[in-house]
Scaffold this motif. Structure first.
Motif, PDB file in Angstrom:
ATOM      1  N   THR A 191       0.829  -0.994  -0.065  1.00  0.00           N
ATOM      2  CA  THR A 191      -0.150   0.014   0.306  1.00  0.00           C
ATOM      3  C   THR A 191       0.816   1.157  -0.326  1.00  0.00           C
ATOM      4  N   ILE A 192       0.987   2.205  -0.222  1.00  0.00           N
ATOM      5  CA  ILE A 192       1.268   3.157  -1.371  1.00  0.00           C
ATOM      6  C   ILE A 192       0.543   4.318  -1.077  1.00  0.00           C
ATOM      7  N   VAL A 193       1.317   5.406  -0.220  1.00  0.00           N
ATOM      8  CA  VAL A 193       0.360   6.946  -0.172  1.00  0.00           C
ATOM      9  C   VAL A 193       1.623   7.884  -0.037  1.00  0.00           C
ATOM     10  N   ASP A 194       0.789   8.778  -0.115  1.00  0.00           N
ATOM     11  CA  ASP A 194       2.102   9.736  -0.570  1.00  0.00           C
ATOM     12  C   ASP A 194       3.363   9.682  -1.231  1.00  0.00           C
ATOM     13  N   ASP A 195       3.924   8.820  -2.308  1.00  0.00           N
ATOM     14  CA  ASP A 195       4.948   8.394  -2.400  1.00  0.00           C
ATOM     15  C   ASP A 195       5.827   7.116  -1.285  1.00  0.00           C
ATOM     16  N   ARG A 196       4.981   6.711  -0.379  1.00  0.00           N
ATOM     17  CA  ARG A 196       5.824   5.911   0.381  1.00  0.00           C
ATOM     18  C   ARG A 196       4.961   4.858   0.703  1.00  0.00           C
ATOM     19  N   ILE A 197       5.832   3.261   1.083  1.00  0.00           N
ATOM     20  CA  ILE A 197       4.927   2.386   1.199  1.00  0.00           C
ATOM     21  C   ILE A 197       4.462   2.720   2.754  1.00  0.00           C
ATOM     22  N   THR A 198       3.028   2.187   3.288  1.00  0.00           N
ATOM     23  CA  THR A 198       3.055   2.329   4.426  1.00  0.00           C
ATOM     24  C   THR A 198       2.142   1.200   5.181  1.00  0.00           C
ATOM     25  N   ARG A 199       1.756   0.559   4.033  1.00  0.00           N
ATOM     26  CA  ARG A 199       1.611  -1.160   4.905  1.00  0.00           C
ATOM     27  C   ARG A 199       1.997  -2.144   3.802  1.00  0.00           C
ATOM     28  N   LEU A 200       2.456  -3.265   4.060  1.00  0.00           N
ATOM     29  CA  LEU A 200       2.633  -4.500   3.153  1.00  0.00           C
ATOM     30  C   LEU A 200       1.906  -5.735   4.273  1.00  0.00           C
ATOM     31  N   ASP A 201       1.919  -6.194   2.971  1.00  0.00           N
ATOM     32  CA  ASP A 201       0.788  -7.830   3.662  1.00  0.00           C
ATOM     33  C   ASP A 201       0.826  -8.892   2.886  1.00  0.00           C
ATOM     34  N   VAL A 202       1.584  -9.795   4.068  1.00  0.00           N
ATOM     35  CA  VAL A 202       2.358 -10.611   3.185  1.00  0.00           C
ATOM     36  C   VAL A 202       1.630 -12.316   3.260  1.00  0.00           C
ATOM     37  N   LEU A 203       1.584 -12.962   2.546  1.00  0.00           N
ATOM     38  CA  LEU A 203       1.184 -14.575   3.031  1.00  0.00           C
ATOM     39  C   LEU A 203       2.035 -15.614   2.262  1.00  0.00           C
ATOM     40  N   ALA A 204       1.918 -15.795   3.123  1.00  0.00           N
ATOM     41  CA  ALA A 204       3.068 -17.020   2.907  1.00  0.00           C
ATOM     42  C   ALA A 204       2.015 -18.339   3.427  1.00  0.00           C
ATOM     43  N   ASP A 205       1.551 -18.783   3.150  1.00  0.00           N
ATOM     44  CA  ASP A 205       1.010 -20.240   4.370  1.00  0.00           C
ATOM     45  C   ASP A 205       0.458 -20.924   2.560  1.00  0.00           C
ATOM     46  N   ALA A 206       1.607 -21.543   2.739  1.00  0.00           N
ATOM     47  CA  ALA A 206       1.879 -22.754   1.538  1.00  0.00           C
ATOM     48  C   ALA A 206       0.265 -23.263   1.561  1.00  0.00           C
ATOM     49  N   ASP A 207      -0.675 -23.802   2.155  1.00  0.00           N
ATOM     50  CA  ASP A 207      -1.895 -24.600   2.004  1.00  0.00           C
ATOM     51  C   ASP A 207      -2.690 -22.922   0.788  1.00  0.00           C
ATOM     52  N   ARG A 208      -2.652 -21.842   1.778  1.00  0.00           N
ATOM     53  CA  ARG A 208      -4.025 -21.216   0.311  1.00  0.00           C
ATOM     54  C   ARG A 208      -2.935 -20.390  -0.455  1.00  0.00           C
ATOM     55  N   LEU A 209      -1.669 -20.519  -0.287  1.00  0.00           N
ATOM     56  CA  LEU A 209      -0.851 -20.133  -2.012  1.00  0.00           C
ATOM     57  C   LEU A 209      -1.598 -21.253  -3.180  1.00  0.00           C
ATOM     58  N   LYS A 210      -1.365 -22.332  -2.507  1.00  0.00           N
ATOM     59  CA  LYS A 210      -2.333 -23.761  -3.353  1.00  0.00           C
ATOM     60  C   LYS A 210      -3.406 -23.901  -4.313  1.00  0.00           C
ATOM     61  N   HIS A 211      -4.093 -22.515  -3.520  1.00  0.00           N
ATOM     62  CA  HIS A 211      -4.863 -22.709  -4.103  1.00  0.00           C
ATOM     63  C   HIS A 211      -5.288 -21.051  -4.367  1.00  0.00           C
ATOM     64  N   LEU A 212      -4.149 -20.445  -5.330  1.00  0.00           N
ATOM     65  CA  LEU A 212      -4.555 -19.176  -5.843  1.00  0.00           C
ATOM     66  C   LEU A 212      -4.244 -19.824  -6.873  1.00  0.00           C
ATOM     67  N   ASN A 213      -4.131 -18.666  -7.772  1.00  0.00           N
ATOM     68  CA  ASN A 213      -4.925 -18.675  -9.422  1.00  0.00           C
ATOM     69  C   ASN A 213      -3.294 -18.207  -9.949  1.00  0.00           C
ATOM     70  N   VAL A 214      -1.909 -18.963  -9.575  1.00  0.00           N
ATOM     71  CA  VAL A 214      -0.876 -18.115  -9.753  1.00  0.00           C
ATOM     72  C   VAL A 214       0.400 -18.916 -10.321  1.00  0.00           C
ATOM     73  N   SER A 215      -0.624 -19.857 -11.048  1.00  0.00           N
ATOM     74  CA  SER A 215       0.765 -20.920 -11.982  1.00  0.00           C
ATOM     75  C   SER A 215       0.850 -20.103 -13.372  1.00  0.00           C
ATOM     76  N   HIS A 216       0.652 -18.768 -13.815  1.00  0.00           N
ATOM     77  CA  HIS A 216       1.018 -18.666 -14.765  1.00  0.00           C
ATOM     78  C   HIS A 216       2.511 -17.551 -13.958  1.00  0.00           C
ATOM     79  N   LEU A 217       2.494 -17.143 -13.098  1.00  0.00           N
ATOM     80  CA  LEU A 217       3.866 -17.037 -12.586  1.00  0.00           C
ATOM     81  C   LEU A 217       5.013 -17.752 -12.419  1.00  0.00           C
TER      82      LEU A 217
END
Length: 153
Positions: free
Chosen positions: A123-149
């Protein structure tokens, strides 16, 4: 306040901040153009890969928050200093990161050995990073449609 609103502490703080700005007639914070957001994420990746503490610190808002979901645990880092220290320690992951859009937010995906191991939205506000949301849960990542990545399709 967070419990009363049924929100996380961070979300409640954000709501309170917005309400104060509206009451005071302050302009809404500026969200960067998509090109500028990509530049900032690119600068973050370069600085993280190089372990450039000063550059990372310069990209973060002083009150930035990082929230990481590992599935079995969560981690919250408050403040630019704490987030920068973690980023420097995680330089190895930055070396395997690729910029992406996550729900129209700038972000990065980390791919190791052909497998997505984490995604991080900025999340970027006024040219500064204000928030970072990280998902590193292997089970949840398996269900995301990210195979193209991973495959580049």
């Amino acid at each position: 306040m967070a419990e009363a609103l049924g929100r996380s502490v961070d979300a409640a703080r954000q709501l309170a901040s917005r309400a104060r700005r509206r009451l005071q007639g302050a302009p809404a914070p500026l969200r960067p153009r998509p090109e500028r957001a990509r530049e900032l994420v690119g600068a973050w990746l370069v600085a993280a890969r190089q372990g450039d503490f000063k550059a990372l610190l310069g990209l973060l808002d002083d009150g930035a928050v990082l929230r990481a979901d590992y599935g079995t645990s969560t981690q919250v880092l408050d403040g630019a200093q704490a987030i920068t220290e973690q980023a420097v320690l995680s330089a190895r992951l930055a070396a395997h990161s690729t910029p992406v859009l996550i729900d129209r937010r700038p972000g990065v995906v980390v791919v190791l050995n052909g497998r997505v191991v984490s995604v991080m939205a900025f999340t970027i506000v006024d040219d500064r990073i204000t928030r970072l949301d990280v998902l590193a849960d292997a089970d949840r990542l398996k269900h995301l449609n990210v195979s193209h990545l991973v495959t580049g399709d």
